[in-house]
Motif scaffolding. Structure first.
Motif, mmCIF file in Angstrom:
data_model
loop_
_atom_site.group_PDB
_atom_site.id
_atom_site.type_symbol
_atom_site.label_atom_id
_atom_site.label_comp_id
_atom_site.label_asym_id
_atom_site.label_seq_id
_atom_site.Cartn_x
_atom_site.Cartn_y
_atom_site.Cartn_z
ATOM 1 N N SER A 225 9.267 -34.756 131.607
ATOM 2 C CA SER A 225 8.966 -35.979 132.322
ATOM 3 C C SER A 225 9.518 -36.065 133.665
ATOM 4 O O SER A 225 8.954 -36.715 134.492
ATOM 5 N N LEU A 226 10.987 -35.806 133.795
ATOM 6 C CA LEU A 226 11.530 -35.810 135.043
ATOM 7 C C LEU A 226 11.034 -35.060 136.163
ATOM 8 O O LEU A 226 10.774 -35.269 137.026
ATOM 9 N N VAL A 227 10.895 -33.642 135.536
ATOM 10 C CA VAL A 227 10.228 -32.715 136.539
ATOM 11 C C VAL A 227 8.835 -33.013 137.083
ATOM 12 O O VAL A 227 8.543 -33.129 138.138
ATOM 13 N N ARG A 228 8.122 -33.396 135.995
ATOM 14 C CA ARG A 228 6.500 -33.598 136.483
ATOM 15 C C ARG A 228 6.257 -35.029 136.723
ATOM 16 O O ARG A 228 5.398 -35.145 137.609
ATOM 17 N N GLY A 229 6.968 -35.776 136.185
ATOM 18 C CA GLY A 229 6.617 -37.465 136.563
ATOM 19 C C GLY A 229 7.297 -37.813 137.698
ATOM 20 O O GLY A 229 6.646 -38.650 138.567
ATOM 21 N N PHE A 230 8.447 -37.187 138.193
ATOM 22 C CA PHE A 230 9.262 -37.965 139.089
ATOM 23 C C PHE A 230 9.446 -36.830 140.189
ATOM 24 O O PHE A 230 8.684 -37.198 141.271
ATOM 25 N N LEU A 231 10.056 -35.850 139.905
ATOM 26 C CA LEU A 231 10.321 -34.896 141.083
ATOM 27 C C LEU A 231 9.063 -34.377 141.666
ATOM 28 O O LEU A 231 8.977 -33.946 143.055
ATOM 29 N N LEU A 232 8.085 -33.873 140.928
ATOM 30 C CA LEU A 232 7.004 -33.592 141.685
ATOM 31 C C LEU A 232 6.081 -34.395 142.644
ATOM 32 O O LEU A 232 6.163 -34.206 143.701
ATOM 33 N N ASN A 233 5.935 -35.703 142.006
ATOM 34 C CA ASN A 233 5.316 -36.467 142.775
ATOM 35 C C ASN A 233 6.169 -37.129 143.872
ATOM 36 O O ASN A 233 5.603 -37.111 145.116
ATOM 37 N N PHE A 234 7.643 -37.229 143.700
ATOM 38 C CA PHE A 234 8.385 -37.681 144.627
ATOM 39 C C PHE A 234 8.546 -36.624 145.926
ATOM 40 O O PHE A 234 8.622 -36.886 146.933
ATOM 41 N N GLY A 235 8.654 -35.399 145.371
ATOM 42 C CA GLY A 235 8.930 -34.310 146.459
ATOM 43 C C GLY A 235 7.746 -33.890 147.282
ATOM 44 O O GLY A 235 7.769 -33.878 148.222
ATOM 45 N N VAL A 236 6.468 -34.064 146.394
ATOM 46 C CA VAL A 236 5.237 -33.821 147.416
ATOM 47 C C VAL A 236 5.154 -34.974 148.186
ATOM 48 O O VAL A 236 4.682 -34.591 149.369
ATOM 49 N N TYR A 237 5.215 -36.241 147.904
ATOM 50 C CA TYR A 237 5.146 -37.106 148.698
ATOM 51 C C TYR A 237 5.982 -37.065 150.022
ATOM 52 O O TYR A 237 5.566 -37.217 151.263
ATOM 53 N N TYR A 238 7.340 -36.819 149.843
ATOM 54 C CA TYR A 238 8.277 -36.461 150.950
ATOM 55 C C TYR A 238 8.026 -35.214 151.881
ATOM 56 O O TYR A 238 8.120 -35.188 153.018
#
Length: 96
Positions: free
Chosen positions: A76-89
């Motif tokens: 959940s941390l990797v796919r839910g948060f990091l992936l979305n946050f990282g791609v956005y930035y």
């Protein structure tokens, strides 16, 4: 993997264990170097957090994938948060 996923390169014999370790090690070194060179410190930190969580998920002795709750939190941390946050930035940096 020979039983559950016989089509994977190491399990099927297409790739030797030595080649697999070399590939993983190379990517583990080159990935952070590329991100550090071309992206901001924030994205590098996010990348390294994902790298660390991915290692904790798969590598002994921690191997969070063996515990259903720990596996769910890690994924959940990797796919839910990091992936979305990282791609956005990353996109925000790329297009300005």
């Amino acid at each position: 993997d020979v039983i559950n996923k016989p089509f994977l390169p190491v399990a099927s014999g297409e790739m030797s264990t030595r080649s697999a370790w070399w590939t993983v090690g190379s990517c583990g070194v080159l990935g952070p170097l590329i991100v550090a060179k071309f992206f901001s410190p924030l994205l590098f930190k996010l990348y390294m957090l994902g790298w660390a969580l991915g290692s904790l998920y798969s590598v002994p002795p921690v191997r969070t994938k063996r515990n259903p709750v720990a596996a769910a939190v890690t994924i959940s941390l990797v796919r839910g948060f990091l992936l979305n946050f990282g791609v956005y930035y990353a996109v925000k940096e790329a297009i300005g």
